[in-house]
Design a protein around this motif. Structure first.
Motif, PDB file in Angstrom:
ATOM      1  N   ASP A 114     -14.253   6.402  13.425  1.00  0.00           N
ATOM      2  CA  ASP A 114     -14.249   5.973  12.024  1.00  0.00           C
ATOM      3  C   ASP A 114     -15.073   4.705  11.855  1.00  0.00           C
ATOM      4  OD1 ASP A 114     -13.673   5.818   9.346  1.00  0.00           O
ATOM      5  OD2 ASP A 114     -11.612   5.078   9.614  1.00  0.00           O
ATOM      6  N   VAL A 115     -16.391   4.864  11.854  1.00  0.00           N
ATOM      7  CA  VAL A 115     -17.325   3.734  11.796  1.00  0.00           C
ATOM      8  C   VAL A 115     -18.000   3.707  10.426  1.00  0.00           C
ATOM      9  CG1 VAL A 115     -19.358   2.660  12.840  1.00  0.00           C
ATOM     10  CG2 VAL A 115     -17.722   3.914  14.281  1.00  0.00           C
ATOM     11  N   TRP A 116     -18.117   2.496   9.866  1.00  0.00           N
ATOM     12  CA  TRP A 116     -18.746   2.307   8.555  1.00  0.00           C
ATOM     13  C   TRP A 116     -19.797   1.220   8.673  1.00  0.00           C
ATOM     14  CZ3 TRP A 116     -16.867   5.086   4.202  1.00  0.00           C
ATOM     15  CH2 TRP A 116     -15.739   5.876   4.479  1.00  0.00           C
ATOM     16  N   PHE A 117     -20.981   1.464   8.089  1.00  0.00           N
ATOM     17  CA  PHE A 117     -22.104   0.529   8.202  1.00  0.00           C
ATOM     18  C   PHE A 117     -22.294  -0.239   6.897  1.00  0.00           C
ATOM     19  CE2 PHE A 117     -22.882   3.497  11.560  1.00  0.00           C
ATOM     20  CZ  PHE A 117     -23.591   2.804  12.533  1.00  0.00           C
TER      21      PHE A 117
ATOM     22  N   SER B 281      -9.353   5.763  18.251  1.00  0.00           N
ATOM     23  CA  SER B 281      -8.661   6.677  17.343  1.00  0.00           C
ATOM     24  C   SER B 281      -7.678   5.923  16.460  1.00  0.00           C
ATOM     25  CB  SER B 281      -7.911   7.747  18.149  1.00  0.00           C
ATOM     26  OG  SER B 281      -7.219   8.615  17.286  1.00  0.00           O
ATOM     27  N   GLY B 282      -7.786   6.152  15.159  1.00  0.00           N
ATOM     28  CA  GLY B 282      -6.891   5.505  14.211  1.00  0.00           C
ATOM     29  C   GLY B 282      -7.331   4.128  13.765  1.00  0.00           C
ATOM     30  N   VAL B 283      -8.481   3.664  14.276  1.00  0.00           N
ATOM     31  CA  VAL B 283      -8.977   2.325  13.943  1.00  0.00           C
ATOM     32  C   VAL B 283     -10.270   2.451  13.131  1.00  0.00           C
ATOM     33  CG1 VAL B 283      -9.866   0.141  14.844  1.00  0.00           C
ATOM     34  CG2 VAL B 283      -7.964   1.302  15.997  1.00  0.00           C
ATOM     35  N   LYS B 284     -10.353   1.740  12.021  1.00  0.00           N
ATOM     36  CA  LYS B 284     -11.556   1.716  11.202  1.00  0.00           C
ATOM     37  C   LYS B 284     -12.440   0.565  11.658  1.00  0.00           C
ATOM     38  CE  LYS B 284     -13.125   1.478   6.369  1.00  0.00           C
ATOM     39  NZ  LYS B 284     -12.685   1.398   4.950  1.00  0.00           N
ATOM     40  N   LEU B 285     -13.659   0.871  12.054  1.00  0.00           N
ATOM     41  CA  LEU B 285     -14.586  -0.141  12.539  1.00  0.00           C
ATOM     42  C   LEU B 285     -15.701  -0.323  11.514  1.00  0.00           C
ATOM     43  CD1 LEU B 285     -15.684  -2.044  14.698  1.00  0.00           C
ATOM     44  CD2 LEU B 285     -16.645  -0.072  15.883  1.00  0.00           C
TER      45      LEU B 285
END
Length: 479
Positions: A425-428, A444-448
């Motif tokens: 769950d990666v967001w740029f 898993s379960g962590v928003k980066l």
């Protein structure tokens, strides 16, 4: 297989009611398979590497004519045909109300709000304007893409370019267990049928009436290419009958290649390779080129071969599943027709002529600063020192176009990037810069979240990752 063919008489009646299908061509497809439903394989010992006379280096071609009138005469004989029958299912384009309410890959936005189809139209418009010629655009659709494409091309009604469409054939999927067509078992909706690959372009062009219409207008050549290949543009030095190939890379190991076989140049697809030689087929040392699916073909030759029923191309079985039922799609590749044309050759072109967008990882490349847009042409940024494109590997969270776009405030700068791997769950953020080899893995379960302005250079966050941001630095523990 003959046993299965004998049973076709029992089920042909409901199939013949479908006007879009050429039943005789479908029977040819069936005869092209072995009895176990697999593709016919080549004799490996007969394969030879094609010489420069068979696959001609691009830099040896004659230059574009200097006289504009000579160029105009050539272009007035040309037709551009884009293969537009495939859905963008790989990138999640499977529902209405997506981009411009259509499903095909050709109408995905590439950059600056322009779609593949927009860029194709702009390119041909500029060509016609520059040389005062009249190169028309043909779109070969399928029953999946026809209705939506007809709506889309209405936007070009004020354009000077002449746009025509036609549908390719519609064949029934075969149930693996007994080789009975799925529609004969009551599945008569779209899932019972399929478009039989781009090798169907030749008979469909003839059966649609478009081929005779083009010949009557003095057209002599057709340039055929996939609608999503941004590198497939009109090249005046290739107005001859060819199958265009390009140097093979590790990303292309499953792609078809040209070989010399029994005295003729031939396309070899992986489905025709004996199991024990598959790894050898994938070798970029032994097979250095692969098929881009760009072809320049003589229209009169197409008419002669189709009318003589001479295009007996190798069948590629494509296994699928419909509501738990295992089925086969019998397909052909357009490039496989090369061995039936007299004096056919291949041309080994630069990689710049092969820029496909099959997945969101490809979309990231063409939307980034690695390319610029000039007059409808996607041009590689000369600031990139490495001649090869970066290797991009995005996780399943990025697979669908809608999800891909939502995860980037803006597409990162990748001019100095060698490879990128993103998992989880990666967001740029906006204005991110990627350099060297970068791997980003979210637990898993962590928003980066990659912050705005971050610079990632040779980072692997399995150990730790540092974001260099103007005016401050952020350190994240290893995820």
């Amino acid at each position: 297989m003959l046993e299965h063919m004998d049973r076709m008489g029992e089920v042909s009646k409901p199939l013949r009611k479908i006007g879009a299908i050429s039943f005789s061509f479908f029977q040819v497809y069936l005869y092209g398979l072995k009895g176990d439903g697999e593709a016919q394989q080549v004799e490996w010992s007969k394969i030879q590497t094609p010489t420069d006379e068979v696959v001609v280096p691009y830099d040896t071609l004659a230059p574009t004519p200097a006289d504009p009138e000579e160029t105009k005469k050539l272009l007035d004989k040309l037709v551009v045909l884009k293969l537009n029958g495939g859905l963008g299912t790989t990138m999640g384009c499977t529902g209405p109300k997506y981009i411009m309410e259509v499903w095909e890959r050709s109408v995905i936005e590439v950059r600056n709000g322009l779609t593949f189809l927009d860029l194709i139209v702009i390119q041909i418009e500029n060509l016609n304007k520059k040389y005062g010629c009249s190169v028309p655009l043909l779109l070969m659709n399928s029953f999946n893409t026809h209705d939506d494409t007809q709506k889309i091309i209405e936007k070009y009604s004020a354009s000077d370019i002449e746009i025509h469409t036609f549908n390719q054939s519609q064949y029934p999927r075969l149930v693996v267990d007994d080789f009975v067509p799925l529609p004969s078992k009551g599945r008569t909706d779209k899932d019972g049928w399929y478009p039989p690959g781009h090798g169907d372009v030749f008979p469909s062009l003839k059966n649609s009436g478009k081929l005779d219409a083009l010949l009557s207008k003095g057209k002599e050549y057709v340039f055929v290419a996939n609608s999503d290949n941004l590198g497939a543009i009109v090249d005046l030095s290739i107005l001859i009958l060819v199958l265009i190939v390009t140097p093979k890379t590790l990303a292309d190991v499953k792609g078809g290649t040209l070989i010399s076989y029994e005295g003729k140049v031939q396309l070899l697809e992986i489905a025709q390779v004996p199991d024990q030689h598959v790894n050898e087929f994938k070798s970029i040392e032994k097979f250095k080129i692969f098929n881009t699916n760009n072809l320049w073909v003589n229209l009169k030759a197409i008419k002669r071969l189709v009318e003589a029923d001479a295009l007996k191309m190798e069948i590629i079985p494509n296994p699928k599943e419909v509501d738990g039922i295992k089925v086969l799609q019998l397909e052909t590749a357009a490039g496989a027709a090369i061995k039936f044309f007299d004096h056919a050759i291949g041309i080994n072109v630069p990689r710049s002529r092969f820029l496909p967008v099959k997945a969101t990882s490809d979309l990231l490349l063409v939307q980034s600063d690695l390319y610029t847009l000039v007059d409808g042409f996607v041009i590689r940024n000369q600031a990139r020192a490495n001649p090869a494109n970066p290797s991009i590997e995005l996780g399943p969270e990025f697979k669908k176009v809608a999800n891909f776009l939502s995860r980037f405030k803006s597409i990162p700068s990748i001019i100095e990037l060698d490879s990128l791997k993103v998992t989880g769950d990666v967001w740029f953020g906006a204005n991110v810069i990627l350099k060297g080899k970068v791997s980003i893995v979210a637990k898993s379960g962590v928003k980066l979240e990659i912050p705005d302005g971050a610079v990632l250079q040779n980072k692997n966050n399995k150990r730790s990752i540092q974001f260099a941001v103007p005016e401050f630095r952020t350190y994240l523990a290893a995820y």
